[in-house]
Write a protein that holds these residues in place. Structure first.
Motif, PDB file in Angstrom:
ATOM      1  N   GLN A 137       0.858  -1.189   0.000  1.00 55.72           N
ATOM      2  CA  GLN A 137       0.000   0.000   0.000  1.00 55.72           C
ATOM      3  C   GLN A 137       0.894   1.238   0.000  1.00 55.72           C
ATOM      4  N   PRO A 138       0.493   2.284  -0.725  1.00 56.41           N
ATOM      5  CA  PRO A 138       1.322   3.488  -0.769  1.00 56.41           C
ATOM      6  C   PRO A 138       1.702   3.977   0.628  1.00 56.41           C
ATOM      7  N   GLY A 139       2.951   4.398   0.757  1.00 54.66           N
ATOM      8  CA  GLY A 139       3.429   4.915   2.044  1.00 54.66           C
ATOM      9  C   GLY A 139       4.158   3.862   2.865  1.00 54.66           C
ATOM     10  N   ALA A 140       4.039   2.586   2.496  1.00 49.50           N
ATOM     11  CA  ALA A 140       4.669   1.526   3.294  1.00 49.50           C
ATOM     12  C   ALA A 140       6.189   1.630   3.208  1.00 49.50           C
ATOM     13  N   GLN A 141       6.831   1.380   4.338  1.00 53.76           N
ATOM     14  CA  GLN A 141       8.301   1.356   4.373  1.00 53.76           C
ATOM     15  C   GLN A 141       8.744  -0.081   4.108  1.00 53.76           C
ATOM     16  N   LEU A 142       9.556  -0.258   3.076  1.00 55.97           N
ATOM     17  CA  LEU A 142       9.908  -1.602   2.646  1.00 55.97           C
ATOM     18  C   LEU A 142      11.414  -1.803   2.613  1.00 55.97           C
ATOM     19  N   ASP A 143      11.810  -3.041   2.821  1.00 53.77           N
ATOM     20  CA  ASP A 143      13.180  -3.452   2.513  1.00 53.77           C
ATOM     21  C   ASP A 143      13.087  -4.126   1.151  1.00 53.77           C
ATOM     22  N   VAL A 144      13.787  -3.591   0.158  1.00 51.27           N
ATOM     23  CA  VAL A 144      13.624  -4.133  -1.195  1.00 51.27           C
ATOM     24  C   VAL A 144      14.957  -4.643  -1.727  1.00 51.27           C
ATOM     25  N   VAL A 201      18.067  10.745  -4.487  1.00 51.72           N
ATOM     26  CA  VAL A 201      17.842  12.013  -3.785  1.00 51.72           C
ATOM     27  C   VAL A 201      17.732  11.693  -2.293  1.00 51.72           C
ATOM     28  N   PRO A 202      18.882  11.366  -1.671  1.00 51.06           N
ATOM     29  CA  PRO A 202      18.820  10.919  -0.268  1.00 51.06           C
ATOM     30  C   PRO A 202      18.183  11.941   0.661  1.00 51.06           C
ATOM     31  N   LEU A 203      18.445  13.244   0.400  1.00 51.06           N
ATOM     32  CA  LEU A 203      17.868  14.279   1.268  1.00 51.06           C
ATOM     33  C   LEU A 203      16.345  14.193   1.242  1.00 51.06           C
ATOM     34  N   LEU A 204      15.783  14.137   0.046  1.00 53.58           N
ATOM     35  CA  LEU A 204      14.321  14.107  -0.061  1.00 53.58           C
ATOM     36  C   LEU A 204      13.771  12.788   0.485  1.00 53.58           C
ATOM     37  N   TYR A 205      14.520  11.719   0.310  1.00 50.94           N
ATOM     38  CA  TYR A 205      14.076  10.436   0.863  1.00 50.94           C
ATOM     39  C   TYR A 205      13.922  10.550   2.381  1.00 50.94           C
ATOM     40  N   HIS A 206      14.944  11.117   3.037  1.00 45.43           N
ATOM     41  CA  HIS A 206      14.872  11.235   4.498  1.00 45.43           C
ATOM     42  C   HIS A 206      13.764  12.186   4.931  1.00 45.43           C
ATOM     43  N   LYS A 207      13.619  13.293   4.203  1.00 48.39           N
ATOM     44  CA  LYS A 207      12.551  14.250   4.546  1.00 48.39           C
ATOM     45  C   LYS A 207      11.177  13.604   4.346  1.00 48.39           C
ATOM     46  N   THR A 208      11.045  12.792   3.295  1.00 51.59           N
ATOM     47  CA  THR A 208       9.758  12.143   3.035  1.00 51.59           C
ATOM     48  C   THR A 208       9.458  11.120   4.124  1.00 51.59           C
ATOM     49  N   THR A 209      10.481  10.378   4.527  1.00 55.72           N
ATOM     50  CA  THR A 209      10.289   9.400   5.606  1.00 55.72           C
ATOM     51  C   THR A 209       9.826  10.095   6.887  1.00 55.72           C
ATOM     52  N   GLN A 210      10.519  11.203   7.202  1.00 59.10           N
ATOM     53  CA  GLN A 210      10.143  11.939   8.417  1.00 59.10           C
ATOM     54  C   GLN A 210       8.701  12.448   8.333  1.00 59.10           C
ATOM     55  N   LEU A 211       8.355  12.975   7.157  1.00 56.97           N
ATOM     56  CA  LEU A 211       7.007  13.526   6.979  1.00 56.97           C
ATOM     57  C   LEU A 211       5.952  12.430   7.126  1.00 56.97           C
TER      58      LEU A 211
END
Lengths: 197, 248
Positions: free
Chosen positions: B49-56, B108-118
């Protein structure tokens, strides 16, 4: 090879059905040919009939053989409750359970931000018309517990929430479900929706 | 070719009868698509489902192949997202904007981290609009349309910054604007991290970031329209602001 062209054609068509591939379609066709009188001819007749008569109910979007489906024409089901489902398969699942005695409305999909499916692409406007024209006391949103399903549910609730009572299906532990195998989202939703015994 | 990473699931499309093609925003490999065998199954569909944190783990014969993912759920955000309208609308806005604005396979590691935090804040409706605004500023930054709001583009001063140049995204002071003031965008203080960050402030700032999404980023992405999900999220914030105004 010409003599088997029609059969090959049938196999190709059968292989496009859900759950079937070329090999299983070949097996099914062979079985049909062997049981020509018992299966093949009745199946062909039934398919011809359905191909000419099957249509969507103009009222709810269910699939039937008349313009208005049996559920919509049955007077007993006009009890004021309207169950909104995503597609016909969901309607059939609800009917199998036998718990709902009202009428249905099939949306034909869900809102999807990523696939650019908006309210105009679904049966939401028809639903709004039905609420205005029929005596509906409650809308039950039986939409899938997915992001798109719940986005659609909230959208409908926003559009119609002030006109009619809106409810949605509960979410939580399924019958026969073991906690150890459930995802954390289901467990937390079930925890929030716990009830007194 | 193979690699392993963590990522945020952006979208799932059914592929054939039982598989799915997923789009994931990963930390080290950017936005990346791949096939998940059995992704439409009863076991995996709730995970994807969208938003899920995955190990891929991604594997393909050649680098330019779409490749196949094996996924393992780290945490689902579905329950938080489905807990309320604001969270759902916010999640939809974020994933659709990421899909809209980021090219594939560009880290884009910066945006990845910001998105995770958000996304970890989903469900905290009081904080979310402001957090979303900050995220959208970061999105503009990583896509090359950063807002430069530290000093006036005309005078170089740091005081009385009132406007944003719609052309450059730089701040302009009242003195520097002069007769051009009417052609500039207003600069809400919250965009510079000032002020209480009420819904009204955030909405005003989102108008500014929205201008750059629509007039700068969208043309760069082939003139596709900015996703409607962002507008729906803003409408919800507007409704909340209006409701709060009535109760006070």
């Amino acid at each position: 090879m010409n003599s088997t062209r029609d059969i090959e054609n049938l196999i190709d068509l059968m292989a496009k059905l859900p759950g079937l591939g070329p090999r299983s379609a070949r097996r099914a066709v062979l079985h049909l040919i062997r049981k020509r009188a018992l299966l093949l001819t009745p199946l062909a007749d039934a398919m011809t009939t359905v191909a000419t008569t099957a249509r969507e109910c103009l009222n709810c979007g269910n699939v039937g053989t008349s313009d208005i489906c049996d559920i919509c024409t049955e007077e007993k089901r006009a009890n004021g409750e309207l169950c909104v489902v995503e597609d016909v398969a969901d309607l059939w699942a609800m009917e199998r359970s036998g718990v709902f005695k009202g009428r249905y409305h099939v949306l034909g999909g869900t809102l999807s931000a990523l696939d650019s499916i908006g309210p105009d692409d679904l049966g939401i406007l028809r639903l709004i018309d039905r609420v205005a024209s029929e005596e509906i006391s409650e809308i039950i949103l039986a939409l899938n517990a997915t992001i798109d399903g719940q986005t659609t549910a909230h959208y409908i609730a926003d559009r119609l929430g002030d006109q009619v009572k809106m409810t949605s299906l509960a979410q939580g532990v399924p019958i026969g479900g073991e906690l150890d195998y459930l995802d954390d989202g289901t467990i937390s939703t079930a925890m929030r929706a716990r009830k007194a015994l | 070719m193979d690699w392993r990473d963590q990522g945020i699931l952006l979208s799932t499309r059914r592929h054939g009868e039982s598989s799915a093609i997923i789009d994931v925003l990963t930390e080290h490999h950017g936005r990346h698509a791949g096939v998940v065998r059995g992704g439409a199954s009863r076991k995996l569909a709730p995970v994807l489902q969208p938003g899920a944190q995955l190990d891929v783990a991604w594997r393909a014969r050649l680098e330019d192949h779409i490749g196949a993912f094996t996924v393992e759920p780290l945490r689902s955000r579905s329950a938080q997202a489905m807990g309320g309208r604001m969270a759902l609308a916010g999640l939809n806005a974020v994933v659709s904007l990421v899909m809209f604005s980021l090219p594939e396979r560009d880290p884009v590691p910066l945006l990845y981290h910001k998105t995770t935090q958000l996304l970890d804040l989903l469900g905290q409706d009081d904080l979310w609009p402001l957090a979303y605004l900050r995220w959208e500023k970061n999105l503009l930054e990583v896509t090359g349309f950063a807002l430069d709001l530290d000093r006036c583009a005309v005078t170089g001063g740091q005081d009385d910054l009132r406007y944003v140049s719609p052309k450059t995204g730089r701040a302009v002071s009242g003195a520097g604007a002069g007769e051009w003031a009417a052609r500039l965008l207003p600069l809400p203080p919250i965009l510079r991290g000032q002020g209480p960050g009420t819904d009204e402030d955030v909405l005003a700032a989102l108008e500014v970031t929205g201008y750059f999404l629509q007039h700068k980023l969208a043309p760069a992405m082939g003139h596709r329209p900015v996703p409607d999900a962002r507008h729906r999220f803003m409408t919800l914030v507007q409704h909340r602001h209006a409701a709060n105004g009535k109760t006070q």
